[in-house]
Design a protein around this motif. Structure first.
Motif, PDB file in Angstrom:
ATOM      1  N   LEU A 101     -51.292  -8.155 -45.680  1.00  0.00           N
ATOM      2  CA  LEU A 101     -50.262  -9.115 -45.298  1.00  0.00           C
ATOM      3  C   LEU A 101     -49.407  -8.559 -44.165  1.00  0.00           C
ATOM      4  O   LEU A 101     -49.088  -9.258 -43.201  1.00  0.00           O
ATOM      5  CB  LEU A 101     -49.388  -9.456 -46.507  1.00  0.00           C
ATOM      6  CG  LEU A 101     -48.272 -10.460 -46.278  1.00  0.00           C
ATOM      7  CD1 LEU A 101     -48.864 -11.816 -45.911  1.00  0.00           C
ATOM      8  CD2 LEU A 101     -47.409 -10.579 -47.523  1.00  0.00           C
ATOM      9  N   ALA A 102     -49.044  -7.294 -44.245  1.00  0.00           N
ATOM     10  CA  ALA A 102     -48.220  -6.673 -43.208  1.00  0.00           C
ATOM     11  C   ALA A 102     -48.963  -6.626 -41.873  1.00  0.00           C
ATOM     12  O   ALA A 102     -48.362  -6.858 -40.816  1.00  0.00           O
ATOM     13  CB  ALA A 102     -47.814  -5.266 -43.620  1.00  0.00           C
ATOM     14  N   SER A 103     -50.253  -6.354 -41.913  1.00  0.00           N
ATOM     15  CA  SER A 103     -51.005  -6.304 -40.652  1.00  0.00           C
ATOM     16  C   SER A 103     -51.181  -7.703 -40.064  1.00  0.00           C
ATOM     17  O   SER A 103     -51.266  -7.854 -38.849  1.00  0.00           O
ATOM     18  CB  SER A 103     -52.361  -5.634 -40.855  1.00  0.00           C
ATOM     19  OG  SER A 103     -53.193  -6.445 -41.639  1.00  0.00           O
ATOM     20  N   ALA A 104     -51.226  -8.726 -40.922  1.00  0.00           N
ATOM     21  CA  ALA A 104     -51.355 -10.099 -40.428  1.00  0.00           C
ATOM     22  C   ALA A 104     -50.051 -10.573 -39.775  1.00  0.00           C
ATOM     23  O   ALA A 104     -50.073 -11.385 -38.858  1.00  0.00           O
ATOM     24  CB  ALA A 104     -51.736 -11.034 -41.565  1.00  0.00           C
ATOM     25  N   LEU A 105     -48.914 -10.056 -40.226  1.00  0.00           N
ATOM     26  CA  LEU A 105     -47.615 -10.471 -39.693  1.00  0.00           C
ATOM     27  C   LEU A 105     -47.247  -9.758 -38.401  1.00  0.00           C
ATOM     28  O   LEU A 105     -46.443 -10.276 -37.634  1.00  0.00           O
ATOM     29  CB  LEU A 105     -46.523 -10.235 -40.738  1.00  0.00           C
ATOM     30  CG  LEU A 105     -46.622 -11.069 -42.009  1.00  0.00           C
ATOM     31  CD1 LEU A 105     -45.530 -10.660 -42.988  1.00  0.00           C
ATOM     32  CD2 LEU A 105     -46.530 -12.556 -41.701  1.00  0.00           C
ATOM     33  N   SER A 106     -47.799  -8.585 -38.170  1.00  0.00           N
ATOM     34  CA  SER A 106     -47.439  -7.849 -36.955  1.00  0.00           C
ATOM     35  C   SER A 106     -48.250  -8.362 -35.769  1.00  0.00           C
ATOM     36  O   SER A 106     -49.454  -8.547 -35.870  1.00  0.00           O
ATOM     37  CB  SER A 106     -47.674  -6.350 -37.154  1.00  0.00           C
ATOM     38  OG  SER A 106     -49.048  -6.099 -37.329  1.00  0.00           O
ATOM     39  N   ARG A 108     -50.378  -8.475 -32.486  1.00  0.00           N
ATOM     40  CA  ARG A 108     -51.323  -7.566 -31.853  1.00  0.00           C
ATOM     41  C   ARG A 108     -51.590  -8.052 -30.439  1.00  0.00           C
ATOM     42  O   ARG A 108     -51.676  -9.246 -30.195  1.00  0.00           O
ATOM     43  CB  ARG A 108     -52.629  -7.544 -32.638  1.00  0.00           C
ATOM     44  CG  ARG A 108     -52.384  -7.039 -34.049  1.00  0.00           C
ATOM     45  CD  ARG A 108     -53.581  -6.461 -34.616  1.00  0.00           C
ATOM     46  NE  ARG A 108     -54.139  -5.434 -33.751  1.00  0.00           N
ATOM     47  CZ  ARG A 108     -54.684  -4.335 -34.203  1.00  0.00           C
ATOM     48  NH1 ARG A 108     -54.721  -4.110 -35.474  1.00  0.00           N
ATOM     49  NH2 ARG A 108     -55.215  -3.456 -33.386  1.00  0.00           N
ATOM     50  N   PRO A 109     -51.749  -7.147 -29.509  1.00  0.00           N
ATOM     51  CA  PRO A 109     -52.076  -7.570 -28.145  1.00  0.00           C
ATOM     52  C   PRO A 109     -53.454  -8.236 -28.115  1.00  0.00           C
ATOM     53  O   PRO A 109     -54.326  -7.910 -28.908  1.00  0.00           O
ATOM     54  CB  PRO A 109     -52.071  -6.267 -27.349  1.00  0.00           C
ATOM     55  CG  PRO A 109     -52.125  -5.184 -28.336  1.00  0.00           C
ATOM     56  CD  PRO A 109     -51.620  -5.716 -29.636  1.00  0.00           C
ATOM     57  N   GLU A 110     -53.616  -9.183 -27.203  1.00  0.00           N
ATOM     58  CA  GLU A 110     -54.865  -9.939 -27.143  1.00  0.00           C
ATOM     59  C   GLU A 110     -56.011  -9.117 -26.587  1.00  0.00           C
ATOM     60  O   GLU A 110     -57.154  -9.319 -26.938  1.00  0.00           O
ATOM     61  CB  GLU A 110     -54.659 -11.203 -26.322  1.00  0.00           C
ATOM     62  CG  GLU A 110     -53.632 -12.103 -26.958  1.00  0.00           C
ATOM     63  CD  GLU A 110     -53.991 -13.549 -26.781  1.00  0.00           C
ATOM     64  OE1 GLU A 110     -55.038 -13.842 -26.216  1.00  0.00           O
ATOM     65  OE2 GLU A 110     -53.199 -14.376 -27.229  1.00  0.00           O
ATOM     66  N   GLY A 111     -55.726  -8.202 -25.702  1.00  0.00           N
ATOM     67  CA  GLY A 111     -56.783  -7.394 -25.112  1.00  0.00           C
ATOM     68  C   GLY A 111     -56.239  -6.077 -24.627  1.00  0.00           C
ATOM     69  O   GLY A 111     -55.068  -5.755 -24.804  1.00  0.00           O
ATOM     70  N   ARG A 112     -57.098  -5.329 -23.979  1.00  0.00           N
ATOM     71  CA  ARG A 112     -56.661  -4.045 -23.435  1.00  0.00           C
ATOM     72  C   ARG A 112     -55.821  -4.279 -22.190  1.00  0.00           C
ATOM     73  O   ARG A 112     -56.121  -5.158 -21.391  1.00  0.00           O
ATOM     74  CB  ARG A 112     -57.877  -3.206 -23.081  1.00  0.00           C
ATOM     75  CG  ARG A 112     -58.648  -2.778 -24.312  1.00  0.00           C
ATOM     76  CD  ARG A 112     -59.867  -2.009 -23.940  1.00  0.00           C
ATOM     77  NE  ARG A 112     -59.515  -0.856 -23.111  1.00  0.00           N
ATOM     78  CZ  ARG A 112     -60.401  -0.014 -22.595  1.00  0.00           C
ATOM     79  NH1 ARG A 112     -61.684  -0.196 -22.806  1.00  0.00           N
ATOM     80  NH2 ARG A 112     -60.015   1.004 -21.863  1.00  0.00           N
ATOM     81  N   PRO A 113     -54.782  -3.463 -21.982  1.00  0.00           N
ATOM     82  CA  PRO A 113     -53.997  -3.608 -20.758  1.00  0.00           C
ATOM     83  C   PRO A 113     -54.805  -3.121 -19.553  1.00  0.00           C
ATOM     84  O   PRO A 113     -55.653  -2.246 -19.676  1.00  0.00           O
ATOM     85  CB  PRO A 113     -52.785  -2.714 -20.991  1.00  0.00           C
ATOM     86  CG  PRO A 113     -53.222  -1.745 -22.011  1.00  0.00           C
ATOM     87  CD  PRO A 113     -54.247  -2.445 -22.850  1.00  0.00           C
ATOM     88  N   GLU A 114     -54.532  -3.727 -18.417  1.00  0.00           N
ATOM     89  CA  GLU A 114     -55.205  -3.299 -17.196  1.00  0.00           C
ATOM     90  C   GLU A 114     -54.526  -2.052 -16.649  1.00  0.00           C
ATOM     91  O   GLU A 114     -53.374  -1.741 -16.994  1.00  0.00           O
ATOM     92  CB  GLU A 114     -55.173  -4.416 -16.170  1.00  0.00           C
ATOM     93  CG  GLU A 114     -56.019  -5.609 -16.571  1.00  0.00           C
ATOM     94  CD  GLU A 114     -56.055  -6.666 -15.495  1.00  0.00           C
ATOM     95  OE1 GLU A 114     -55.651  -6.378 -14.348  1.00  0.00           O
ATOM     96  OE2 GLU A 114     -56.488  -7.771 -15.810  1.00  0.00           O
ATOM     97  N   LYS A 115     -55.214  -1.367 -15.779  1.00  0.00           N
ATOM     98  CA  LYS A 115     -54.728  -0.119 -15.229  1.00  0.00           C
ATOM     99  C   LYS A 115     -53.357  -0.287 -14.561  1.00  0.00           C
ATOM    100  O   LYS A 115     -52.459   0.527 -14.750  1.00  0.00           O
ATOM    101  CB  LYS A 115     -55.747   0.396 -14.213  1.00  0.00           C
ATOM    102  CG  LYS A 115     -55.379   1.668 -13.530  1.00  0.00           C
ATOM    103  CD  LYS A 115     -56.489   2.064 -12.584  1.00  0.00           C
ATOM    104  CE  LYS A 115     -56.149   3.329 -11.835  1.00  0.00           C
ATOM    105  NZ  LYS A 115     -57.225   3.711 -10.922  1.00  0.00           N
TER     106      LYS A 115
END
Length: 123
Positions: A101-106, A108-115
């Protein structure tokens, strides 16, 4: 079964409750493992019928020794060597539910950040 008893650190490793024997021995030495309610050393032997309690992470795991394995085998065989108490199983399942439940509420970024995005974040 070759014998009717085994060192506690070897038993914890053989029944796959710890990933390595050295981790099991560290837990026993650190006072996190109790056999029949008493703090023990890694060389302490366990036999069928003993109650083993240990703390791993935030969860207290309680089980009864059913058999002594000859060697570390597959997980299906290892689970037959002990019986987890109902209270311990309930605590473990509740902890897993809360963590999910805690991981579902936090967020998360959609993808990796670009350089170039990484460089701008530190400026």
């Amino acid at each position: 079964m070759a014998s009717d008893s085994l060192r506690i650190d070897r038993w914890l490793f053989a029944v796959r409750l710890f990933k390595s024997r050295s981790l099991a021995a560290q837990a026993v030495t650190g006072g996190k493992v109790h056999v029949n309610g008493a703090r023990v050393k890694p060389a302490h032997s366990v036999k069928a019928g003993d109650a083993v309690t240990f703390v791993r992470g935030a969860i207290t795991f309680e089980c009864a020794v059913r058999t002594i394995p000859v060697r570390r085998g597959p997980a299906s065989v290892a689970q037959q060597c002990y019986e987890e108490s109902p209270e311990s199983r309930t605590r473990r399942e509740e902890f897993a539910r809360r963590m999910k439940l805690a991981s579902a509420l936090s967020p998360r970024p959609e993808g990796r950040p670009e350089k170039h995005e990484i460089g701008r974040a530190h400026v």
